[in-house]
Design a protein around this motif. Structure first.
Motif, PDB file in Angstrom:
ATOM      1  N   GLY A  68     -44.040  66.711-120.090  1.00  0.00           N
ATOM      2  CA  GLY A  68     -43.923  67.072-118.694  1.00  0.00           C
ATOM      3  C   GLY A  68     -44.728  66.178-117.771  1.00  0.00           C
ATOM      4  N   HIS A  69     -45.367  65.224-118.349  1.00  0.00           N
ATOM      5  CA  HIS A  69     -46.159  64.323-117.522  1.00  0.00           C
ATOM      6  C   HIS A  69     -45.245  63.329-116.814  1.00  0.00           C
ATOM      7  CE1 HIS A  69     -48.663  60.706-116.842  1.00  0.00           C
ATOM      8  NE2 HIS A  69     -49.523  61.612-116.424  1.00  0.00           N
ATOM      9  N   VAL A  70     -45.507  63.146-115.566  1.00  0.00           N
ATOM     10  CA  VAL A  70     -44.648  62.240-114.814  1.00  0.00           C
ATOM     11  C   VAL A  70     -45.482  61.085-114.272  1.00  0.00           C
ATOM     12  CG1 VAL A  70     -42.994  64.017-114.140  1.00  0.00           C
ATOM     13  CG2 VAL A  70     -44.996  63.563-112.702  1.00  0.00           C
ATOM     14  N   VAL A  71     -44.757  60.023-114.017  1.00  0.00           N
ATOM     15  CA  VAL A  71     -45.394  58.860-113.412  1.00  0.00           C
ATOM     16  C   VAL A  71     -45.067  58.849-111.927  1.00  0.00           C
ATOM     17  CG1 VAL A  71     -45.472  56.340-113.366  1.00  0.00           C
ATOM     18  CG2 VAL A  71     -45.253  57.559-115.553  1.00  0.00           C
ATOM     19  N   GLN A  72     -46.093  58.828-111.129  1.00  0.00           N
ATOM     20  CA  GLN A  72     -45.901  58.831-109.688  1.00  0.00           C
ATOM     21  C   GLN A  72     -45.633  57.414-109.208  1.00  0.00           C
ATOM     22  OE1 GLN A  72     -46.156  61.613-107.456  1.00  0.00           O
ATOM     23  NE2 GLN A  72     -45.289  60.131-106.041  1.00  0.00           N
ATOM     24  N   GLU A  73     -44.506  57.270-108.542  1.00  0.00           N
ATOM     25  CA  GLU A  73     -44.196  55.952-107.985  1.00  0.00           C
ATOM     26  C   GLU A  73     -44.856  55.791-106.629  1.00  0.00           C
ATOM     27  OE1 GLU A  73     -40.210  54.703-107.590  1.00  0.00           O
ATOM     28  OE2 GLU A  73     -39.968  54.221-109.704  1.00  0.00           O
ATOM     29  N   LYS A  74     -45.495  54.683-106.463  1.00  0.00           N
ATOM     30  CA  LYS A  74     -46.071  54.369-105.159  1.00  0.00           C
ATOM     31  C   LYS A  74     -45.314  53.174-104.589  1.00  0.00           C
ATOM     32  CE  LYS A  74     -50.450  54.425-104.401  1.00  0.00           C
ATOM     33  NZ  LYS A  74     -51.923  54.177-104.508  1.00  0.00           N
ATOM     34  N   THR A  75     -44.547  53.450-103.544  1.00  0.00           N
ATOM     35  CA  THR A  75     -43.741  52.391-102.959  1.00  0.00           C
ATOM     36  C   THR A  75     -44.552  51.608-101.934  1.00  0.00           C
ATOM     37  OG1 THR A  75     -41.757  53.724-103.250  1.00  0.00           O
ATOM     38  CG2 THR A  75     -41.618  51.866-101.714  1.00  0.00           C
ATOM     39  N   VAL A  76     -44.596  50.334-102.135  1.00  0.00           N
ATOM     40  CA  VAL A  76     -45.255  49.448-101.180  1.00  0.00           C
ATOM     41  C   VAL A  76     -44.179  48.578-100.543  1.00  0.00           C
ATOM     42  CG1 VAL A  76     -46.927  47.589-100.881  1.00  0.00           C
ATOM     43  CG2 VAL A  76     -47.384  49.431-102.501  1.00  0.00           C
ATOM     44  N   LEU A  77     -44.114  48.639 -99.231  1.00  0.00           N
ATOM     45  CA  LEU A  77     -43.087  47.867 -98.534  1.00  0.00           C
ATOM     46  C   LEU A  77     -43.610  46.481 -98.183  1.00  0.00           C
ATOM     47  CD1 LEU A  77     -41.656  50.583 -96.132  1.00  0.00           C
ATOM     48  CD2 LEU A  77     -40.771  49.839 -98.334  1.00  0.00           C
ATOM     49  N   VAL A  78     -42.772  45.516 -98.454  1.00  0.00           N
ATOM     50  CA  VAL A  78     -43.095  44.164 -98.020  1.00  0.00           C
ATOM     51  C   VAL A  78     -42.277  43.878 -96.762  1.00  0.00           C
ATOM     52  CG1 VAL A  78     -43.752  43.322-100.291  1.00  0.00           C
ATOM     53  CG2 VAL A  78     -41.371  43.221 -99.588  1.00  0.00           C
ATOM     54  N   GLY A  79     -42.791  43.071 -95.899  1.00  0.00           N
ATOM     55  CA  GLY A  79     -42.296  43.022 -94.527  1.00  0.00           C
ATOM     56  C   GLY A  79     -41.104  42.138 -94.270  1.00  0.00           C
ATOM     57  N   TYR A  80     -40.157  42.056 -95.182  1.00  0.00           N
ATOM     58  CA  TYR A  80     -38.973  41.250 -94.915  1.00  0.00           C
ATOM     59  C   TYR A  80     -37.850  41.704 -95.825  1.00  0.00           C
ATOM     60  CZ  TYR A  80     -41.479  38.773 -98.594  1.00  0.00           C
ATOM     61  OH  TYR A  80     -42.195  38.467 -99.723  1.00  0.00           O
ATOM     62  N   ALA A  81     -36.658  41.129 -95.618  1.00  0.00           N
ATOM     63  CA  ALA A  81     -35.498  41.475 -96.419  1.00  0.00           C
ATOM     64  C   ALA A  81     -35.343  40.481 -97.565  1.00  0.00           C
ATOM     65  CB  ALA A  81     -34.237  41.474 -95.562  1.00  0.00           C
ATOM     66  N   CYS A  82     -34.588  40.888 -98.588  1.00  0.00           N
ATOM     67  CA  CYS A  82     -34.330  39.993 -99.700  1.00  0.00           C
ATOM     68  C   CYS A  82     -33.342  38.907 -99.273  1.00  0.00           C
ATOM     69  CB  CYS A  82     -33.787  40.776-100.898  1.00  0.00           C
ATOM     70  SG  CYS A  82     -32.108  41.368-100.687  1.00  0.00           S
ATOM     71  N   SER A  83     -33.096  37.967-100.143  1.00  0.00           N
ATOM     72  CA  SER A  83     -32.270  36.815 -99.772  1.00  0.00           C
ATOM     73  C   SER A  83     -30.839  37.229 -99.458  1.00  0.00           C
ATOM     74  CB  SER A  83     -32.273  35.792-100.909  1.00  0.00           C
ATOM     75  OG  SER A  83     -31.854  36.402-102.111  1.00  0.00           O
ATOM     76  N   SER A  84     -30.328  38.263-100.138  1.00  0.00           N
ATOM     77  CA  SER A  84     -28.942  38.666 -99.901  1.00  0.00           C
ATOM     78  C   SER A  84     -28.800  39.563 -98.679  1.00  0.00           C
ATOM     79  CB  SER A  84     -28.380  39.374-101.133  1.00  0.00           C
ATOM     80  OG  SER A  84     -29.182  40.469-101.473  1.00  0.00           O
ATOM     81  N   HIS A  85     -29.894  40.156 -98.214  1.00  0.00           N
ATOM     82  CA  HIS A  85     -29.828  41.020 -97.040  1.00  0.00           C
ATOM     83  C   HIS A  85     -30.633  40.450 -95.874  1.00  0.00           C
ATOM     84  CE1 HIS A  85     -28.918  44.149-100.211  1.00  0.00           C
ATOM     85  NE2 HIS A  85     -27.873  44.173 -99.423  1.00  0.00           N
ATOM     86  N   SER A  86     -30.982  39.219 -95.989  1.00  0.00           N
ATOM     87  CA  SER A  86     -31.764  38.609 -94.918  1.00  0.00           C
ATOM     88  C   SER A  86     -30.944  38.524 -93.636  1.00  0.00           C
ATOM     89  CB  SER A  86     -32.197  37.212 -95.349  1.00  0.00           C
ATOM     90  OG  SER A  86     -32.807  36.547 -94.273  1.00  0.00           O
ATOM     91  N   SER A  87     -31.626  38.694 -92.514  1.00  0.00           N
ATOM     92  CA  SER A  87     -30.937  38.643 -91.231  1.00  0.00           C
ATOM     93  C   SER A  87     -30.638  37.209 -90.815  1.00  0.00           C
ATOM     94  CB  SER A  87     -31.776  39.324 -90.157  1.00  0.00           C
ATOM     95  OG  SER A  87     -33.024  38.682 -90.062  1.00  0.00           O
ATOM     96  N   HIS A  88     -31.204  36.275 -91.532  1.00  0.00           N
ATOM     97  CA  HIS A  88     -30.861  34.875 -91.259  1.00  0.00           C
ATOM     98  C   HIS A  88     -29.398  34.646 -91.622  1.00  0.00           C
ATOM     99  CE1 HIS A  88     -35.008  34.010 -90.549  1.00  0.00           C
ATOM    100  NE2 HIS A  88     -35.349  34.463 -91.726  1.00  0.00           N
ATOM    101  N   ARG A  89     -28.770  33.737 -90.922  1.00  0.00           N
ATOM    102  CA  ARG A  89     -27.353  33.508 -91.184  1.00  0.00           C
ATOM    103  C   ARG A  89     -27.123  32.073 -91.646  1.00  0.00           C
ATOM    104  NH1 ARG A  89     -24.222  36.746 -86.328  1.00  0.00           N
ATOM    105  NH2 ARG A  89     -25.148  38.781 -86.763  1.00  0.00           N
ATOM    106  N   PRO A  90     -27.186  31.852 -92.928  1.00  0.00           N
ATOM    107  CA  PRO A  90     -26.974  30.488 -93.438  1.00  0.00           C
ATOM    108  C   PRO A  90     -25.561  29.993 -93.188  1.00  0.00           C
ATOM    109  CG  PRO A  90     -27.084  32.068 -95.225  1.00  0.00           C
ATOM    110  CD  PRO A  90     -27.487  32.797 -93.978  1.00  0.00           C
ATOM    111  N   GLU A  91     -24.587  30.892 -93.106  1.00  0.00           N
ATOM    112  CA  GLU A  91     -23.203  30.462 -92.884  1.00  0.00           C
ATOM    113  C   GLU A  91     -23.010  29.873 -91.497  1.00  0.00           C
ATOM    114  OE1 GLU A  91     -23.145  34.883 -91.850  1.00  0.00           O
ATOM    115  OE2 GLU A  91     -24.103  33.553 -93.292  1.00  0.00           O
ATOM    116  N   ALA A  92     -23.835  30.306 -90.534  1.00  0.00           N
ATOM    117  CA  ALA A  92     -23.746  29.765 -89.182  1.00  0.00           C
ATOM    118  C   ALA A  92     -24.178  28.302 -89.165  1.00  0.00           C
ATOM    119  CB  ALA A  92     -24.611  30.581 -88.236  1.00  0.00           C
ATOM    120  N   ALA A  93     -25.276  28.017 -89.842  1.00  0.00           N
ATOM    121  CA  ALA A  93     -25.741  26.632 -89.901  1.00  0.00           C
ATOM    122  C   ALA A  93     -24.756  25.787 -90.704  1.00  0.00           C
ATOM    123  CB  ALA A  93     -27.124  26.590 -90.545  1.00  0.00           C
ATOM    124  N   TYR A  94     -24.182  26.385 -91.732  1.00  0.00           N
ATOM    125  CA  TYR A  94     -23.214  25.676 -92.568  1.00  0.00           C
ATOM    126  C   TYR A  94     -21.977  25.312 -91.760  1.00  0.00           C
ATOM    127  CZ  TYR A  94     -19.860  24.962 -96.380  1.00  0.00           C
ATOM    128  OH  TYR A  94     -18.910  24.448 -97.215  1.00  0.00           O
TER     129      TYR A  94
END
Ligand SMILES: [Zn+2]
Ligand SMILES: [Zn+2]
Length: 76
Positions: free
Chosen positions: A31-57
């Protein structure tokens, strides 16, 4: 209570890095559980980044000229 630090991107909540479990004295008991502690990092991953590489392309491929549409139609 054991803790496991899970780092996630704050924008899209994708997994950034999952740390090893920090076990306590009760680790492994029933019955012992592991408590997850979520730490947020301040940006999006490469696939969800708000940058638009297709625009520059696209800007590099298509010249801003008057007869671009004719050449484009000839390729089809
Ligand atoms: Zn524990
Ligand atoms: Zn993401």
């Amino acid at each position: 209570m054991c803790y496991q630090v899970v780092e996630r991107y704050s924008v899209c909540r994708c997994l950034y890095y999952k740390h090893a479990i920090d076990p306590c004295a009760a680790h492994g008991q029933r019955g012992h559980v592991v408590q997850e502690k979520t730490v947020l990092v301040g940006y999006a991953c490469s696939s969800h980044s708000s940058h638009r590489p297709e625009a520059a392309y696209g800007a590099g491929v298509l010249p801003d000229s008057g007869y671009g549409s004719d050449a484009y139609a000839a390729q089809r």
